[in-house]
Write an enzyme that holds these catalytic residues in place. Structure first.
Site, mmCIF file in Angstrom:
data_model
loop_
_atom_site.group_PDB
_atom_site.id
_atom_site.type_symbol
_atom_site.label_atom_id
_atom_site.label_comp_id
_atom_site.label_asym_id
_atom_site.label_seq_id
_atom_site.Cartn_x
_atom_site.Cartn_y
_atom_site.Cartn_z
ATOM 1 N N HIS A 37 9.518 -10.913 -0.608
ATOM 2 C CA HIS A 37 8.415 -11.868 -0.471
ATOM 3 C C HIS A 37 8.882 -13.293 -0.768
ATOM 4 O O HIS A 37 8.514 -14.240 -0.065
ATOM 5 C CB HIS A 37 7.290 -11.526 -1.453
ATOM 6 N N GLN A 61 -7.210 -1.999 5.395
ATOM 7 C CA GLN A 61 -6.009 -1.411 5.987
ATOM 8 C C GLN A 61 -5.541 -0.155 5.266
ATOM 9 O O GLN A 61 -4.486 0.384 5.587
ATOM 10 C CB GLN A 61 -4.887 -2.446 6.051
#
Length: 282
Positions: A37, A61
């Site tokens: 990230h 999701q």
């Protein structure tokens, strides 16, 4: 670094940058940040004057039996990491802020075709949730550039398709997968693995390299290469979700005529689902 939890404050912040003629980069995440990230944030900083990082564990999701409740939330650690790499703002919305009418009443975005196979088949509704939340976030941030890891290669292609098909004024950047020294792809879900499982999990990358070498050496019996990889991994205790060489654009099974390929892999180590991929040019 600004810490923002409302859409209105986010828009005010971005609009102030815009009035100064400054560009905006965006990195959407679900938190529990690792070096992969942070690499995205660094890339965004290199391209843009200001960078917004969102942290939102998106319930849309996750499937009914997936790890929504167990998914690691490490907000304070995440904020410290983002400050260390120069993020300008972090957006931390609540579920109510993102879906004020509730999930059942939410308009959704669906990308046909490439959403249906592989992770889409294993996790029904997953890419609809991803496409919807990313569309909402793009509308909120209005970024010039957005950055996504290539580890989630199918997700990256879904997002490229939605940005193209919905005529969004954002450039999508794919960033190569960040790996541990063992070759294991960095993932927030690696934290579910025991020390022994993590050591074994590096075999996925080793086997993918073997398949890549075979194809680059002229082997076009993709099924044979896939089967050998699965056999070797199952012998180490993995359980297959999928393992397939596909056309990098269509995600259909690769043929002898295809030049740009990607090996898509999803394996279970215990209860932990690990995904990875390797792009291959013939």
């Amino acid at each position: 670094m600004k810490v923002i939890d409302s859409i209105s404050t986010l828009r005010q912040t971005v609009n102030a940058w815009r009035r100064n003629g400054e560009s905006v980069g965006f990195v959407p995440t679900m938190g529990n940040l690792h070096d992969g990230h942070l690499k995205l944030v660094k890339k965004a900083k290199a391209h843009n004057d200001n960078v917004v990082v969102s942290i939102f564990v998106n319930p849309m999701q996750f499937g009914a039996n997936e790890d929504l409740d167990a998914y690691p939330r490490t907000i304070e650690e995440d904020k410290a990491k983002l400050i260390s790499v120069g993020a300008d703002a972090v957006f931390l919305p609540s579920v109510a802020e993102m879906y004020p009418a509730g999930l059942d009443a939410q308009t959704f975005v669906e990308v046909p075709g490439i959403s249906d196979s592989h992770c889409g088949a294993s996790r029904p509704g997953h890419f609809r949730g991803v496409a919807t939340v990313v569309t909402k976030l793009f509308n909120m941030v209005q970024p010039d550039d957005a950055f996504f890891g290539e580890k989630d290669f199918q997700q990256l292609q879904v997002i490229r398709a939605l940005a193209r098909d919905l005529s969004m004024a954002v450039t999508i950047h794919g960033v190569p997968t960040e790996r541990e020294a063992s070759g294991l792809a960095m993932s927030s879900r690696n934290g579910y693995l025991s020390k022994e499982e993590k050591a074994t999990a590096s075999a996925i990358y080793e086997e993918m390299q073997r398949v890549k070498a075979g194809i680059e050496g002229g082997n076009i019996d993709f099924s044979e290469l896939e089967d050998a990889m699965v056999t070797n991994l199952e012998a180490k205790g993995f359980k297959k979700d999928y393992c397939q060489v596909v056309n990098a654009s269509t995600f259909k099974a690769a043929t002898a005529n295809d030049k740009e390929l990607v090996l898509l892999v999803a394996m279970f180590m215990g209860k932990t689902r690990l995904i990875d991929n390797l792009q291959i040019t013939r």
